[in-house]
Motif scaffolding. Structure first.
Motif, PDB file in Angstrom:
ATOM      1  N   GLY A  64       0.825  -1.181   0.164  1.00 26.27           N
ATOM      2  CA  GLY A  64       0.071   0.039  -0.108  1.00 26.27           C
ATOM      3  C   GLY A  64       0.841   1.100   0.131  1.00 26.27           C
ATOM      4  O   GLY A  64       0.593   2.342  -0.741  1.00 26.27           O
ATOM      5  N   VAL A  65       1.959   1.065   0.743  1.00 23.09           N
ATOM      6  CA  VAL A  65       2.909   2.566   0.929  1.00 23.09           C
ATOM      7  C   VAL A  65       3.596   2.537  -0.622  1.00 23.09           C
ATOM      8  O   VAL A  65       3.535   3.842  -0.925  1.00 23.09           O
TER       9      VAL A  65
ATOM     10  N   GLY B 178       1.830   6.336  -6.792  1.00 25.61           N
ATOM     11  CA  GLY B 178       0.726   7.243  -7.268  1.00 25.61           C
ATOM     12  C   GLY B 178       0.930   8.524  -7.300  1.00 25.61           C
ATOM     13  O   GLY B 178       0.739   9.517  -8.447  1.00 25.61           O
ATOM     14  N   ALA B 179       1.587   9.116  -6.331  1.00 26.47           N
ATOM     15  CA  ALA B 179       1.657  10.403  -5.907  1.00 26.47           C
ATOM     16  C   ALA B 179       2.876  10.896  -6.927  1.00 26.47           C
ATOM     17  O   ALA B 179       2.798  12.304  -7.680  1.00 26.47           O
ATOM     18  N   VAL B 180       3.914  10.057  -7.119  1.00 26.31           N
ATOM     19  CA  VAL B 180       5.119  10.725  -8.007  1.00 26.31           C
ATOM     20  C   VAL B 180       4.364  10.772  -9.416  1.00 26.31           C
ATOM     21  O   VAL B 180       4.800  11.578 -10.230  1.00 26.31           O
TER      22      VAL B 180
ATOM     23  N   ALA C 182      -4.207   2.002  -2.534  1.00 22.94           N
ATOM     24  CA  ALA C 182      -3.425   2.287  -1.294  1.00 22.94           C
ATOM     25  C   ALA C 182      -4.418   2.882  -0.343  1.00 22.94           C
ATOM     26  O   ALA C 182      -4.145   2.273   0.801  1.00 22.94           O
ATOM     27  N   ILE C 183      -5.423   3.335  -0.803  1.00 20.96           N
ATOM     28  CA  ILE C 183      -6.350   3.808   0.467  1.00 20.96           C
ATOM     29  C   ILE C 183      -7.185   2.575   0.971  1.00 20.96           C
ATOM     30  O   ILE C 183      -7.330   2.632   2.054  1.00 20.96           O
TER      31      ILE C 183
ATOM     32  N   ASN D 141      -3.912   8.226   5.897  1.00 26.87           N
ATOM     33  CA  ASN D 141      -2.212   7.787   5.754  1.00 26.87           C
ATOM     34  C   ASN D 141      -1.943   7.804   4.276  1.00 26.87           C
ATOM     35  O   ASN D 141      -0.521   8.440   4.236  1.00 26.87           O
ATOM     36  N   VAL D 142      -2.684   7.518   3.310  1.00 24.71           N
ATOM     37  CA  VAL D 142      -2.205   8.029   2.031  1.00 24.71           C
ATOM     38  C   VAL D 142      -2.062   9.604   1.581  1.00 24.71           C
ATOM     39  O   VAL D 142      -1.072   9.831   0.838  1.00 24.71           O
ATOM     40  N   SER D 143      -2.894  10.389   2.072  1.00 21.56           N
ATOM     41  CA  SER D 143      -2.738  11.795   1.959  1.00 21.56           C
ATOM     42  C   SER D 143      -1.449  12.311   2.818  1.00 21.56           C
ATOM     43  O   SER D 143      -0.842  13.054   2.030  1.00 21.56           O
TER      44      SER D 143
END
Length: 301
Positions: free
Chosen positions: A12-13, A19-21, A246-247, A254-256
């Protein structure tokens, strides 16, 4: 069992970071495409057009569900509204603002959307703002001011402020979408809801292009189409499902927090591919904004 749980969360991490990158790379690709004299709506159409077949396949493929939730016609109208506001308007404002503002500043402004969710929740749903959330909001906007200090002293800064205003509108519309989509996702499922909302967005972009543009969509160099395809896959389809997974594994709060790498990633990518200068005010402002977002995430948790 413990090892399996650790592996589940670690995956998940990885999904959240990736996803963020990938999402953060979108602004860099938009700026690269603008070097070929393409307008925002045409570029947005290329991005959505390449992504549309994938969302159509995922959205309408047969899927077994364990839940027997009743979905009314009113729910579908809300999905249309969510797609219009959260993906069409937010994307259009974002692409329009990127004509006047750097990729690094774009990501920094967009990243205030968690604080906007808190503020809108207070206005619309009368949810109280806690002391931690208030501190987070203050920190976030101090960070934005610090990052913008150098540009605010420039005499001819109208275009810069115009770009910043439209990026802020993008963050605001996306925050509105997040507020309204919370009760729809359990009904449709994450993948179905995301796909339906993106399909609505694609249709809106096509209509916008048909009414506004007189340019030939097939008259650009191959680099534009390559960037459009890359935006569709790398910065739209793949990260949308990575963040959803991930959510599912880590919970949204945590994802945020993990997604705080987004502005940093954009600054690095912009420096590499766009030769954007990294200033000390920009770095300091980014750090302050990230601290504010982390506080919002902890307060939600």
């Amino acid at each position: 069992m413990n090892k399996r749980q650790n592996s589940y969360q670690l995956t998940g991490v990885i999904f959240a970071l990736g996803g963020a990158v990938f999402f953060s790379a979108k602004a860099v690709m938009v700026k690269l495409a603008y070097q070929y004299d393409i307008d925002p709506v045409s570029l947005l159409l290329l991005r959505m057009g390449f992504a549309l077949p994938i969302y159509l396949f995922i959205g309408f493929r047969p899927q077994k569900t364990k839940r027997n939730l009743v979905i009314s016609s009113k729910d579908y109208l809300w999905v249309i509204a969510a797609g219009f506001v959260g993906y069409y308007l937010a994307s259009y404002f974002d692409f329009f603002g990127l004509q006047y503002i750097s990729a690094s500043y774009e990501r920094l402004i967009l990243f205030i959307y968690p604080t906007l969710v808190v503020i809108l929740s207070r206005i619309v749903f009368r949810k109280p703002i806690t002391k931690i959330q208030l501190l987070a909001i203050v920190l976030t906007y101090i960070g934005i001011y610090v990052a913008f200090m150098e540009n605010l002293n420039i005499e001819d800064n109208k275009n810069f402020l115009l770009g910043g205003f439209f990026i802020f509108l993008s963050a605001l519309t996306y925050a509105s979408y997040l507020m309204g989509s919370g009760w729809l996702i359990p009904k449709f499922g994450t993948q179905k809801f995301t796909s339906y909302a993106m399909i609505v967005s694609c249709v809106c972009v096509i209509i916008h292009f048909a009414f506004q543009n007189t340019t030939n969509l097939f008259g650009y160099s191959w680099e534009v189409y390559a960037l459009g395809l890359a935006m569709a896959l790398i910065s739209t389809v793949i990260p949308s499902f990575m963040i959803s997974e991930a959510i599912k594994r880590l919970e949204a709060s945590n994802v945020s927090i993990i997604a705080s790498v987004g502005p940093i990633s954009t600054i690095i990518l912009a420096a590499i591919f766009l030769n954007e200068q990294i200033t000390s005010f920009q770095v300091l402002g980014t750090i302050i904004v990230i601290l504010g977002v982390i506080l919002v995430g902890k307060a939600k948790k």
